[in-house]
Motif scaffolding. Sequence first.
Motif, short mmCIF file in Angstrom:
data_model
loop_
_atom_site.label_atom_id
_atom_site.label_comp_id
_atom_site.label_asym_id
_atom_site.label_seq_id
_atom_site.Cartn_x
_atom_site.Cartn_y
_atom_site.Cartn_z
N GLY A 41 0.98 -1.21 0.05
CA GLY A 41 -0.08 -0.06 0.08
C GLY A 41 0.87 1.19 -0.13
O GLY A 41 1.93 1.23 -0.71
N GLY A 42 0.45 2.40 0.73
CA GLY A 42 1.20 3.53 0.77
C GLY A 42 0.44 4.44 -0.32
O GLY A 42 -0.45 4.03 -0.92
N GLY A 46 -3.54 4.58 -1.08
CA GLY A 46 -3.62 5.36 -2.06
C GLY A 46 -3.09 4.76 -3.52
O GLY A 46 -3.79 4.78 -4.70
N ASN A 86 -5.84 3.08 -5.63
CA ASN A 86 -6.80 4.08 -6.45
C ASN A 86 -6.19 4.02 -8.05
O ASN A 86 -7.11 4.00 -8.66
CB ASN A 86 -6.61 5.27 -5.71
CG ASN A 86 -7.04 5.39 -4.36
OD1 ASN A 86 -7.86 4.55 -3.74
ND2 ASN A 86 -6.67 6.43 -3.74
N LEU A 139 -6.93 10.30 -4.35
CA LEU A 139 -5.50 10.28 -4.68
C LEU A 139 -5.44 9.37 -6.03
O LEU A 139 -5.60 8.18 -5.65
CB LEU A 139 -4.31 10.17 -3.79
CG LEU A 139 -3.03 9.95 -4.28
CD1 LEU A 139 -2.17 11.45 -4.54
CD2 LEU A 139 -1.91 9.58 -3.02
N ILE A 159 -11.24 8.53 -1.14
CA ILE A 159 -10.95 7.22 -0.42
C ILE A 159 -9.71 7.47 0.52
O ILE A 159 -8.78 7.83 0.26
CB ILE A 159 -10.47 6.14 -1.43
CG1 ILE A 159 -11.57 5.86 -2.67
CG2 ILE A 159 -9.86 4.92 -0.74
CD1 ILE A 159 -11.24 4.70 -3.52
N VAL A 160 -9.97 6.98 1.88
CA VAL A 160 -8.92 7.46 2.63
C VAL A 160 -8.39 5.92 3.49
O VAL A 160 -7.68 5.90 4.33
CB VAL A 160 -9.39 8.12 3.90
CG1 VAL A 160 -9.55 9.60 3.37
CG2 VAL A 160 -10.93 7.77 4.55
N ASN A 163 4.45 -4.07 3.15
CA ASN A 163 4.93 -2.51 2.74
C ASN A 163 3.71 -1.63 2.55
O ASN A 163 3.09 -1.78 1.63
CB ASN A 163 5.97 -2.65 1.80
CG ASN A 163 6.33 -1.17 1.62
OD1 ASN A 163 5.96 -0.78 0.25
ND2 ASN A 163 6.98 -0.60 2.27
N GLY A 164 3.67 -0.51 3.07
CA GLY A 164 2.84 0.44 2.97
C GLY A 164 1.44 0.39 3.60
O GLY A 164 0.73 -0.59 3.44
N PRO A 165 1.03 1.45 4.13
CA PRO A 165 -0.35 1.36 4.95
C PRO A 165 -1.44 1.44 3.91
O PRO A 165 -1.25 1.66 2.86
CB PRO A 165 -0.47 2.68 5.82
CG PRO A 165 0.86 3.46 5.25
CD PRO A 165 1.82 2.53 4.71
N GLY A 183 -4.13 2.83 4.53
CA GLY A 183 -5.10 4.17 4.32
C GLY A 183 -4.28 5.37 4.89
O GLY A 183 -2.93 4.94 5.12
N GLU A 205 -2.33 7.80 9.47
CA GLU A 205 -2.02 9.16 10.46
C GLU A 205 -3.19 9.66 11.21
O GLU A 205 -3.28 10.25 12.39
CB GLU A 205 -1.17 10.06 9.93
CG GLU A 205 0.14 9.74 9.16
CD GLU A 205 0.18 9.40 7.73
OE1 GLU A 205 -1.16 9.00 7.27
OE2 GLU A 205 1.10 9.40 7.11
N GLY A 262 9.50 -0.69 5.42
CA GLY A 262 8.93 0.64 5.05
C GLY A 262 8.59 1.60 6.23
O GLY A 262 7.95 1.22 7.02
N GLY A 263 9.12 2.92 6.15
CA GLY A 263 9.08 3.63 7.09
C GLY A 263 7.75 3.86 7.84
O GLY A 263 7.43 3.52 9.12
N ASP A 264 6.81 4.02 6.98
CA ASP A 264 5.45 4.39 7.70
C ASP A 264 4.58 2.99 8.12
O ASP A 264 3.81 2.93 8.83
CB ASP A 264 4.53 5.00 6.66
CG ASP A 264 4.99 6.49 6.14
OD1 ASP A 264 4.76 7.20 7.20
OD2 ASP A 264 5.39 6.62 5.29
P1 ADP Z 1 6.03 3.11 3.59
O1 ADP Z 1 6.67 4.29 4.18
O2 ADP Z 1 5.42 2.00 4.48
O3 ADP Z 1 6.71 2.47 2.39
P2 ADP Z 1 4.56 4.91 1.88
O4 ADP Z 1 5.49 6.20 2.30
O5 ADP Z 1 4.66 4.32 0.56
O6 ADP Z 1 4.85 3.70 3.12
O7 ADP Z 1 3.06 5.61 2.18
C1 ADP Z 1 2.65 6.02 3.50
C2 ADP Z 1 1.43 7.11 3.19
O8 ADP Z 1 0.64 6.60 2.29
C3 ADP Z 1 0.89 7.71 4.48
O9 ADP Z 1 1.52 8.71 4.72
C4 ADP Z 1 -0.44 7.32 4.26
O10 ADP Z 1 -1.26 8.61 4.50
C5 ADP Z 1 -0.45 7.60 2.44
N1 ADP Z 1 -1.81 6.91 1.93
C6 ADP Z 1 -2.21 5.50 2.19
N2 ADP Z 1 -3.56 5.62 1.82
C7 ADP Z 1 -3.82 6.66 1.09
C8 ADP Z 1 -4.79 7.15 0.56
N3 ADP Z 1 -5.92 6.29 0.47
N4 ADP Z 1 -4.95 8.37 0.07
C9 ADP Z 1 -3.84 9.30 0.44
N5 ADP Z 1 -2.80 8.83 0.94
C10 ADP Z 1 -2.74 7.64 1.36
#
Ligand code: ADP
Length: 402
Positions: free
Chosen positions: A194-195, A220, A223, A237, A292-293, A316-318, A320, A323, A352-354
């Motif tokens: 995700g992410g 995102g 999407n 996004l 979409i959040v 890897n990657g949230p 939504g 935060e 992945g940081g987030d």
């Molecule tokens: P990681 O650091 O784990 O690799 P990313 O840096 O790729 O992850 O993505 C993290 C960011 O993605 C977060 O700041 C989160 O708010 C954003 N994000 C996730 N889903 C969405 C969404 N649907 N719309 C906008 N931003 C999103």
Amino acid sequence: MNKKTVRDIDVRGKRVFLRADLNVPLDDGKITDDTRIRASLPTLVYLLENGAAVILASHLGRPRGKVNDALRLKPVADRLGRLLGRPVRMTGDALGPGVMTAVDKLRPGDMLLLENLRFHAEEEANEPAFATALADMADIYVNDAFGSAHRAHASTEGIAHHLPAVAGLLMEREVSALSRLMERPAKPFHTVIGGAKVSGKLEVLESLLSRCQAVLVGGGMANTFLAAKGHALGKSLVETDQLDNAVRIMTEARRKRVRFMLPTDALVAAQVHPRAQRQVVRVGEVPRDWSIVDIGPETVAAYTSHLDKARTIFWNGPMGVFEIAPFAEGTNAMARYIAERTPRGVITVVGGGDSVAAVDQLGLIDQMSHVSTGGGASLEFVEGKILPGVAALLDAGEGSAS
Ligand code: ADP
Ligand code: MG
């Protein structure tokens, strides 16, 4: 791991240059998360207990080759001292006559923390003279900075050509866990990705399509794939310049018979704001001015049910905008589910940081098989790239380093 480690060499009575990643987040001079400092302790303690004199070095932030008082390592020295239960002495610079005098006084079991390496532009430029000067301080080089291993800088790469160079314990743990994921994962191997964006993760996706049996997409990033399939997503996004790449990835998945799953429902919000109106909708029915959040509950159920078969899970990657608490449910549900799989014998790896921040917020770091401390480095590893900081270390088979 196919590299020599601190355990393969004799460090007693030796001066060791230990490159760690102590690049912690600071807010107004205060450390907001000391994970990286704590992760660096085992190697440091190992070296001190085994009679090495340790010259510890790191970068902090992005001073871009100039002295920046806000990016001095003093807060790190203080926190490190508290964790070790002994004061940590620091030098005023990473290099120079004062540093040499301090280094000369070090005895076995002593340590010294050098000032921020990136106050010198030569560090990031990997200047040979700078690397040599760092090497001149020590008898052995230990690289424990996995989070910086994707950068060929003087203290992560250049120096390794002048001293016997081995991996620290954190480096060893990271490389072993990620190599296992890449080279011999227990199958089925499923990825949750995700992410925010597809761009920046194209190479990760391509690499994973060659290794995984399923890729479950959220955040995102999903999407852009949904838009490429023709869904109208309101104000969500979407990377309109990545639609072709999205189609290419989905075609590639089909060709490779990799299950490629996209959300079927989503949490949408009138604004990306904690108190905004929100509702769950099908992905084909996103209201025109809404975004979409998060992934929806039906998607969470479908993803977790599919993951039931996995014997290896990489995340890897949230899922939504985690935060913002009301938009974190999908991310949290996936994190909890993945953590529950670990005691059932599933190899669970998060990078992945987030994503790591999300797992940490839930207190689930210790419930995963491996949580990588290296954000960008772990992704480059998963892309299949050779990390210069790892490549420069002695191979396990190479002659004695001591
Ligand atoms: P990681 O650091 O784990 O690799 P990313 O840096 O790729 O992850 O993505 C993290 C960011 O993605 C977060 O700041 C989160 O708010 C954003 N994000 C996730 N889903 C969405 C969404 N649907 N719309 C906008 N931003 C999103
Ligand atoms: Mg990130």
